[in-house]
Design an enzyme around this catalytic site. Structure first.
Site, PDB file in Angstrom:
ATOM      1  CE  LYS A  85      -7.213   1.163 -24.017  1.00  0.00           C
ATOM      2  NZ  LYS A  85      -7.742   0.019 -24.767  1.00  0.00           N
ATOM      3  CB  CYS A 144     -21.736   2.403 -15.683  1.00  0.00           C
ATOM      4  SG  CYS A 144     -22.336   3.690 -16.761  1.00  0.00           S
ATOM      5  CG  ASN A 174     -20.349  -0.493 -20.858  1.00  0.00           C
ATOM      6  OD1 ASN A 174     -19.457   0.247 -21.250  1.00  0.00           O
ATOM      7  ND2 ASN A 174     -21.041  -0.245 -19.764  1.00  0.00           N
ATOM      8  CD  GLU A 231     -18.547   9.918 -15.539  1.00  0.00           C
ATOM      9  OE1 GLU A 231     -19.210   9.311 -14.670  1.00  0.00           O
ATOM     10  OE2 GLU A 231     -18.715  11.127 -15.770  1.00  0.00           O
ATOM     11  CD  GLU A 279     -17.969  11.184 -19.500  1.00  0.00           C
ATOM     12  OE1 GLU A 279     -18.839  10.340 -19.714  1.00  0.00           O
ATOM     13  OE2 GLU A 279     -16.777  11.051 -19.845  1.00  0.00           O
TER      14      GLU A 279
HETATM   15  P1  NAD Z   1     -11.934  -1.723 -17.739  1.00  0.00           P
HETATM   16  O1  NAD Z   1     -11.576  -0.855 -16.592  1.00  0.00           O
HETATM   17  O2  NAD Z   1     -11.425  -3.100 -17.769  1.00  0.00           O
HETATM   18  O3  NAD Z   1     -11.439  -1.056 -19.110  1.00  0.00           O
HETATM   19  C1  NAD Z   1     -11.805   0.249 -19.491  1.00  0.00           C
HETATM   20  C2  NAD Z   1     -10.751   0.797 -20.449  1.00  0.00           C
HETATM   21  O4  NAD Z   1      -9.527   0.994 -19.725  1.00  0.00           O
HETATM   22  C3  NAD Z   1     -10.411  -0.127 -21.616  1.00  0.00           C
HETATM   23  O5  NAD Z   1     -10.170   0.643 -22.770  1.00  0.00           O
HETATM   24  C4  NAD Z   1      -9.124  -0.786 -21.144  1.00  0.00           C
HETATM   25  O6  NAD Z   1      -8.324  -1.247 -22.200  1.00  0.00           O
HETATM   26  C5  NAD Z   1      -8.456   0.368 -20.404  1.00  0.00           C
HETATM   27  N1  NAD Z   1      -7.448  -0.030 -19.417  1.00  0.00           N
HETATM   28  C6  NAD Z   1      -7.336  -1.203 -18.771  1.00  0.00           C
HETATM   29  N2  NAD Z   1      -6.265  -1.183 -17.949  1.00  0.00           N
HETATM   30  C7  NAD Z   1      -5.696   0.037 -18.071  1.00  0.00           C
HETATM   31  C8  NAD Z   1      -4.570   0.678 -17.465  1.00  0.00           C
HETATM   32  N3  NAD Z   1      -3.808   0.069 -16.570  1.00  0.00           N
HETATM   33  N4  NAD Z   1      -4.295   1.933 -17.832  1.00  0.00           N
HETATM   34  C9  NAD Z   1      -5.077   2.589 -18.709  1.00  0.00           C
HETATM   35  N5  NAD Z   1      -6.151   2.040 -19.317  1.00  0.00           N
HETATM   36  C10 NAD Z   1      -6.463   0.777 -18.999  1.00  0.00           C
HETATM   37  O7  NAD Z   1     -13.529  -1.675 -17.847  1.00  0.00           O
HETATM   38  P2  NAD Z   1     -14.470  -2.554 -18.794  1.00  0.00           P
HETATM   39  O8  NAD Z   1     -14.533  -3.942 -18.276  1.00  0.00           O
HETATM   40  O9  NAD Z   1     -14.077  -2.326 -20.216  1.00  0.00           O
HETATM   41  O10 NAD Z   1     -15.875  -1.820 -18.577  1.00  0.00           O
HETATM   42  C11 NAD Z   1     -16.802  -2.189 -17.619  1.00  0.00           C
HETATM   43  C12 NAD Z   1     -16.728  -1.272 -16.406  1.00  0.00           C
HETATM   44  O11 NAD Z   1     -16.908   0.085 -16.818  1.00  0.00           O
HETATM   45  C13 NAD Z   1     -17.806  -1.525 -15.388  1.00  0.00           C
HETATM   46  O12 NAD Z   1     -17.267  -1.459 -14.091  1.00  0.00           O
HETATM   47  C14 NAD Z   1     -18.782  -0.381 -15.608  1.00  0.00           C
HETATM   48  O13 NAD Z   1     -19.597  -0.073 -14.513  1.00  0.00           O
HETATM   49  C15 NAD Z   1     -17.860   0.713 -15.961  1.00  0.00           C
HETATM   50  N6  NAD Z   1     -18.567   1.763 -16.688  1.00  0.00           N
HETATM   51  C16 NAD Z   1     -18.771   2.965 -16.083  1.00  0.00           C
HETATM   52  C17 NAD Z   1     -19.491   3.959 -16.732  1.00  0.00           C
HETATM   53  C18 NAD Z   1     -19.729   5.306 -16.103  1.00  0.00           C
HETATM   54  O14 NAD Z   1     -20.014   6.240 -16.847  1.00  0.00           O
HETATM   55  N7  NAD Z   1     -19.628   5.458 -14.804  1.00  0.00           N
HETATM   56  C19 NAD Z   1     -19.994   3.710 -18.004  1.00  0.00           C
HETATM   57  C20 NAD Z   1     -19.780   2.460 -18.592  1.00  0.00           C
HETATM   58  C21 NAD Z   1     -19.045   1.499 -17.916  1.00  0.00           C
END
Ligand code: NAD
Length: 478
Positions: A172, A281, A149, A247, A459
């Site tokens: 990554k 988020c 995002n 996060e 962060e």
């Molecule tokens: P996601 O958890 O699907 O993926 C995030 C990252 O993790 C990607 O790079 C993905 O390839 C990797 N990943 C997936 N499975 C993994 C595993 N088993 N081991 C290690 N890495 C793995 O999240 P998304 O759909 O890309 O992002 C949206 C989510 O992120 C929403 O829930 C949003 O609220 C959250 N988010 C949180 C913040 C914050 O700062 N709190 C900021 C932005 C987004």
């Protein structure tokens, strides 16, 4: 585009690649390597090899290397922004701000190091002829795992403090948004960042991410993503007792009191919900408004939602782009259908926009829904798109109780002129951030991080430096 490992562009050893698509058209923008565990290990080993020299550099020298590297990236912000819009979908002006903030973050943490951060302590000891010190050491290789995002903002939140204090990084990006990240890494390297200090590996989370999390040479994981993935990350990282910052997801509540400036509240709620097509988020995902002003507020928020101009990210006049993927849009449509089936009424949006220019992209109108019962998914789950439920409440007690009735605890807002009400929100809302009459944006100067299922660790601010260093106690006897 190739991956970036040890200062060079590389392919996956297998030659496998994955497509990157434009969310506005569905077209293939580029292909990147689909790395496996062995490719990832090579990047981790490069980061580990680069660590001793990078950590040993005098902090001011390291900071100057980072400032020169940032200047190299700064000279190409337009190009980076275009890549970001083409892979993520967001309006080009938002991509420019994001690219700029990414570089600024590197400059900010280099500047903090130049100014003597992170500082240690001198501690007087009771023993005669002995002094106590607390000194800081970098952790080693850091893994940075990023969602789609805000690919550059969330990258910078990790790599800027990590590198500034002497760690090396394997990053990554999400599989759907690797391009701007790869280009930034290359530009930093062109500006003098030594080989191996920042490596970017592209590939599936379950393979590349998992290898980064499990590999013993990686001492810390900075992860941003979904709560479910974050829990998996914490479990995998536990075997090696790694430092972990998580996060995760959020469902930020905004409370609007009867005495609030309703125009200000409506404006900030619309920004807080619809920025980045609601895929943030930190975003206002639930509104609780006092009965007396509910109709007026709903009208104002709905009017703002209807005015927002949708368009492809490359259309300079667009205020909201498409959703990132078809799956993301389907999820929002399903949450909206659930809200309506349970009795909710749509007061703005609710559809895919009509028009040929929207035919191929994953667009959805900014949507406001009212009179939705508390059991509906829009209240109980994270809503990661342009869909906002507004609920009428009788008083502040009910608003705070409902706001806290969520597994998430990332951000929160209150709109009121009454300092007693604001103070109660500050004290009682279970969240890592509370904005009072303010637009819900995260400031680089303030620590940011969630509570409850929104994660742990910080962060931003100087506080983040605690999460990328270890403290060591020293006793010196004479
Ligand atoms: P996601 O958890 O699907 O993926 C995030 C990252 O993790 C990607 O790079 C993905 O390839 C990797 N990943 C997936 N499975 C993994 C595993 N088993 N081991 C290690 N890495 C793995 O999240 P998304 O759909 O890309 O992002 C949206 C989510 O992120 C929403 O829930 C949003 O609220 C959250 N988010 C949180 C913040 C914050 O700062 N709190 C900021 C932005 C987004």
């Amino acid at each position: 585009m190739q991956m970036f490992v040890n200062g060079a562009r590389v392919d996956a050893a297998s030659g496998a690649t994955m497509e990157v698509h434009n969310p506005a058209s569905g077209e293939v923008v580029d292909r990147v390597p689909k790395a496996d565990a062995d490719d990832t290990r090579r990047a981790i080993e490069a980061a580990a090899a680069a660590f001793p020299a990078w950590a040993k550099l005098p902090p001011a020298k390291r900071a100057h290397v980072l400032l020169r590297a940032a200047a190299s990236a700064r000279a190409h912000l337009d190009e980076v922004a275009q890549l970001l819009t083409s892979e993520q979908g967001k309006p080009i002006r938002d991509s420019k701000i994001e690219a700029q903030r990414c570089v600024e973050n590197i400059e900010i943490y280099a500047g903090l190091v130049l100014g003597g951060e992170p500082s240690g302590r001198h501690v007087p000891l009771p023993a005669q002829n002995a002094i106590g010190l607390v000194v800081r050491r970098p952790l080693g290789v850091v893994g940075a795992i990023i969602p789609w995002n805000f690919p550059l903002t969330l990258l910078a939140n990790k790599i800027a403090p990590a590198m500034a204090v002497g760690n090396t990084v394997v990053a990554k990006p999400a599989s759907t948004t690797p391009l701007a990240t790869l280009r930034i890494a290359e530009l930093l390297h062109d500006g003098g960042l030594p080989a191996g200090v920042l490596n970017v590996v592209t590939g599936p989370g379950g393979v590349v991410g998992e290898e980064i999390i499990r590999h013993p040479l990686v001492r810390k994981i900075g992860f941003t993503g979904e709560t479910g993935t974050g829990k998996q990350v914490a479990k995998s990282a536990a075997d090696e007792l790694k430092h972990v910052t998580l996060e995760l997801g959020g469902s930020d509540a905004a409370i609007v009191c009867a005495d609030a400036d309703l125009d200000l509240a409506a404006k900030n709620i619309a920004i807080g919900r619809f920025f980045n097509a609601g895929q943030a988020c930190l975003a206002i995902k639930r509104v609780y408004v006092m009965d007396e002003v509910a109709d007026a507020l709903i009208d104002k928020v709905a009017a703002r939602a209807k005015r927002l101009k949708l368009g492809s990210g490359t259309d300079a006049s667009a205020q909201m782009g498409p959703l990132h993927t078809d799956k993301q849009r389907a999820e929002i449509e399903s949450q909206l259908a659930d809200a309506v089936e349970r009795g909710g009424t749509i007061v703005a949006g609710g559809q895919r926009p009509a028009g040929e220019q929207f035919g191929q992209g994953y667009y959805f109108e900014p949507t406001v829904v009212v009179d939705v019962p508390a059991e509906a998914r829009v209240w109980t789950e994270e809503t990661f798109g342009p869909l906002l439920p507004i609920m009428r409440v009788k008083d502040l007690d009910e608003a705070i109780e409902r706001a806290n009735a969520s597994e998430y605890g990332l951000g929160s807002s209150i709109f009121t002129r009454d300092m007693t009400a604001a103070q109660r929100a500050i004290d009682e809302l279970e969240a890592g951030y509370t904005w009072v009459n303010a637009v819900q944006i995260a400031h680089d100067e303030l620590p940011f991080g969630g509570t409850k299922h929104s994660g742990y660790g910080k962060e931003h601010g100087t506080e983040v430096l605690d999460y990328y260093t270890e403290q060591k106690s020293v006793v010196i006897a004479s």
